[in-house]
Each structure stands twice: as structure tokens, then as C-alpha cells.
Design an enzyme around this catalytic site. Sequence first.
Site, PDB file in Angstrom:
ATOM      1  N   ASP A  28     -56.374  -0.845  76.427  1.00 20.82           N
ATOM      2  CA  ASP A  28     -57.170   0.218  75.752  1.00 20.82           C
ATOM      3  C   ASP A  28     -56.438   1.331  75.295  1.00 20.82           C
ATOM      4  O   ASP A  28     -55.108   1.778  75.919  1.00 20.82           O
ATOM      5  CB  ASP A  28     -58.210   1.107  76.183  1.00 20.82           C
ATOM      6  CG  ASP A  28     -58.958   1.726  75.887  1.00 20.82           C
ATOM      7  OD1 ASP A  28     -59.227   1.521  74.398  1.00 20.82           O
ATOM      8  OD2 ASP A  28     -59.981   2.019  76.095  1.00 20.82           O
ATOM      9  N   ASN A  76     -67.445  -5.258  71.224  1.00 24.18           N
ATOM     10  CA  ASN A  76     -66.677  -4.818  69.996  1.00 24.18           C
ATOM     11  C   ASN A  76     -66.700  -5.481  68.685  1.00 24.18           C
ATOM     12  O   ASN A  76     -66.623  -4.863  67.653  1.00 24.18           O
ATOM     13  CB  ASN A  76     -65.375  -5.140  70.755  1.00 24.18           C
ATOM     14  CG  ASN A  76     -64.578  -4.596  71.703  1.00 24.18           C
ATOM     15  OD1 ASN A  76     -63.976  -5.516  72.743  1.00 24.18           O
ATOM     16  ND2 ASN A  76     -64.794  -3.301  71.557  1.00 24.18           N
TER      17      ASN A  76
HETATM   18  C1  IPE Z   1     -62.645  -2.143  76.193  1.00 18.59           C
HETATM   19  O1  IPE Z   1     -61.858  -1.335  75.820  1.00 18.59           O
HETATM   20  C2  IPE Z   1     -62.383  -3.376  75.684  1.00 18.59           C
HETATM   21  C3  IPE Z   1     -61.094  -3.527  75.506  1.00 18.59           C
HETATM   22  C4  IPE Z   1     -60.174  -3.685  75.654  1.00 18.59           C
HETATM   23  C5  IPE Z   1     -60.908  -5.640  74.789  1.00 18.59           C
HETATM   24  P1  IPE Z   1     -63.314  -0.208  74.586  1.00 18.59           P
HETATM   25  O2  IPE Z   1     -62.240   0.897  73.780  1.00 18.59           O
HETATM   26  O3  IPE Z   1     -64.194  -1.602  73.922  1.00 18.59           O
HETATM   27  O4  IPE Z   1     -63.678  -0.090  75.734  1.00 18.59           O
HETATM   28  P2  IPE Z   1     -64.791   1.908  75.841  1.00 18.59           P
HETATM   29  O5  IPE Z   1     -65.280   1.781  74.499  1.00 18.59           O
HETATM   30  O6  IPE Z   1     -63.982   3.134  75.290  1.00 18.59           O
HETATM   31  O7  IPE Z   1     -65.739   1.660  76.736  1.00 18.59           O
HETATM   32  C1  IPE Z   2     -58.025  -1.751  72.575  1.00 18.81           C
HETATM   33  O1  IPE Z   2     -57.644  -0.304  71.536  1.00 18.81           O
HETATM   34  C2  IPE Z   2     -58.150  -2.685  71.683  1.00 18.81           C
HETATM   35  C3  IPE Z   2     -59.430  -3.476  71.642  1.00 18.81           C
HETATM   36  C4  IPE Z   2     -60.605  -2.800  72.082  1.00 18.81           C
HETATM   37  C5  IPE Z   2     -60.015  -4.633  71.222  1.00 18.81           C
HETATM   38  P1  IPE Z   2     -58.850  -0.074  71.165  1.00 18.81           P
HETATM   39  O2  IPE Z   2     -58.690  -0.528  69.393  1.00 18.81           O
HETATM   40  O3  IPE Z   2     -60.122   0.523  71.492  1.00 18.81           O
HETATM   41  O4  IPE Z   2     -58.172   1.216  70.778  1.00 18.81           O
HETATM   42  P2  IPE Z   2     -58.554   3.197  70.561  1.00 18.81           P
HETATM   43  O5  IPE Z   2     -59.536   2.631  72.316  1.00 18.81           O
HETATM   44  O6  IPE Z   2     -60.219   3.188  70.054  1.00 18.81           O
HETATM   45  O7  IPE Z   2     -57.478   4.137  71.165  1.00 18.81           O
HETATM   46 MG    MG Z   3     -61.019   1.513  72.993  1.00 15.45          MG
END
Ligand code: IPE
Ligand code: IPE
Ligand code: MG
Length: 251
Positions: A28, A76
Site C-alpha cells: 500500500d 479496487n
Molecule cells: C489494499 O489497499 C489493496 C491492495 C494493496 C491491492 P487499498 O489501498 O485498496 O486499501 P484501503 O482502501 O486503504 O483500505
Molecule cells: C496500493 O497502493 C496499490 C493498489 C491498491 C493497487 P495505493 O494505490 O492504494 O496507494 P495509496 O494508498 O492511494 O497511497
Molecule cells: Mg491504498
Amino acid sequence: MTAQLFSTDKLLNLDPQKLPQHVAVIMDGNGRWAKQRGLPRIEGHRRGANILKEILTNCKDWGINTLTAYAFSTENWGRPLTEVSFLMTLFEKLLIKELKEMNEEGVRIRFIGDLSPLPESLQQEIAHSMAITKNNNAVNFNVAINYGSRLEIVKACQAIAEKVSTGELAPDTIDENTISQYLYTSASPDPDLLIRTSGEMRLSNFLLWQLAYTEMYITDTLWPDFNCSEFRAALAHYQKRDRRFGKVKGS
Ligand code: IPE
Ligand code: IPE
Ligand code: MG
């Protein structure tokens, strides 16, 4: 110097006998990493993919059997279409680019999640990569795409109910092992260590069943800044944990 000696060397202060066998990662913080640099979010995803490759190499070199990475959740899909499309294309491009090397390195790749809504061409690459690497055993690499733990449990319940309705399974024989066998992760033991980057203290629908007794390590580091020494730090924390599994020490 053999590869084995070299990799043990790189473990530095870690005890090679006390490494987790299965590490799961919630990668993340890609978007925040990009934003901090005035870059589009997709640049964070691009860099994040390179980090995953490094961590997989570390696992292989250090004898960590299985790495499970959360790449795209069932939630997502709710992101802007441009970001979702970029990610789907990135997964496919990476698979095409990295498959040969991963296969040569002995990586066994598995994708976990409901793959049916993914673009057809990505599904084909996924099926191809799993078939090509199915006899490899240097390291197991599970990639969670369109993965949601609740959906996984629902699908397991449906499959079990189906077996019960045809008389193949008696309800009173269903136990915890039965459930585990019907999950996408049936081929892997439960994770020993979960790493989540970017400081969020939540599971975001990842491996809810499988993480029952997993040690958790949460770091503020954003995934694109995660690296080999950060990984070692997570492993060092893990090695200090006292895993009691509900028992009293020494009993
Ligand atoms: C979790 O991260 C999913 C992945 C890393 C693929 P998210 O960014 O989607 O999770 P939330 O929204 O912070 O809970
Ligand atoms: C994790 O990074 C990757 C996926 C969920 C695909 P994020 O895209 O959630 O990055 P933040 O949380 O918005 O910084
Ligand atoms: Mg995220």
C-alpha cells in the site's frame, strides 16, 4: 561463493533457522508516494511493481518458501477507470516481460482471486504463466488479483454446499481443514508474517481466514520505498515475536 552462502550472508543479523515460511504483503501507498513527488498515481504503481520483484528475489535467496502479494482487491474496481485500466495493462505487460526470468529462477506463480472479470488477454497470460511454472519449486509466488477474502469465503461456501447437495460431502465432516481446502490459497500454508506498508492498520479484505495466527508488521514506509533492508527489519521483528497460538509458553 555459492548462491546459498551469499544469500545467507545477506541475512546479516537474522537467524536463517527462524525465518517465516510464508510472507504476505499488502503493498500500500503507491498513490501517496507518487503524490508526494508531484507524479501521477500510476508512477507509484510502476515503481511498486519493481519493488515486488526485489522482494520476491529476497524470498528466494533467503529460503522463504512462499510470498503472497495483494495486487488488486475486489474493491479496487471502484477507482477511476484510467487507474484500473492502467493496472490491468501493467499486470499483463509485467507478466509477459518477467515470465521467462521467473521461470528460469524456479518461481512457481499462482494467481488467487476471481479471475473471470479480468480482461481476456490478461486471463490468457495468467493461465499461461501458471501452466509454464507449475513444476517449479524454488519459491511460490501468489499474486492476489481481484481478490477479496469475503468473496473467497462465499465461493468456498457455495462449492461446499454444492458437494453437500450432491451427497459427496456430509455436513458433519466439514471442519476447518475443509474450509481451507476450498479457498484460493489451498496450496499454501497460512502466512507466518503479514507486512502492510503505508501505516494503515487494517486488513482491507485480505486473507481474513488465513491470517488467524499470523504475525503482523505495519510500517509507515510507502510501498515504492520498501526495500531489502526494510524487509530485513520486518523479519527481525518477526524473529523476536513469541508465537503462542493461544497456549501458555512451555506447555
Ligand atoms: C489494499 O489497499 C489493496 C491492495 C494493496 C491491492 P487499498 O489501498 O485498496 O486499501 P484501503 O482502501 O486503504 O483500505
Ligand atoms: C496500493 O497502493 C496499490 C493498489 C491498491 C493497487 P495505493 O494505490 O492504494 O496507494 P495509496 O494508498 O492511494 O497511497
Ligand atoms: Mg491504498
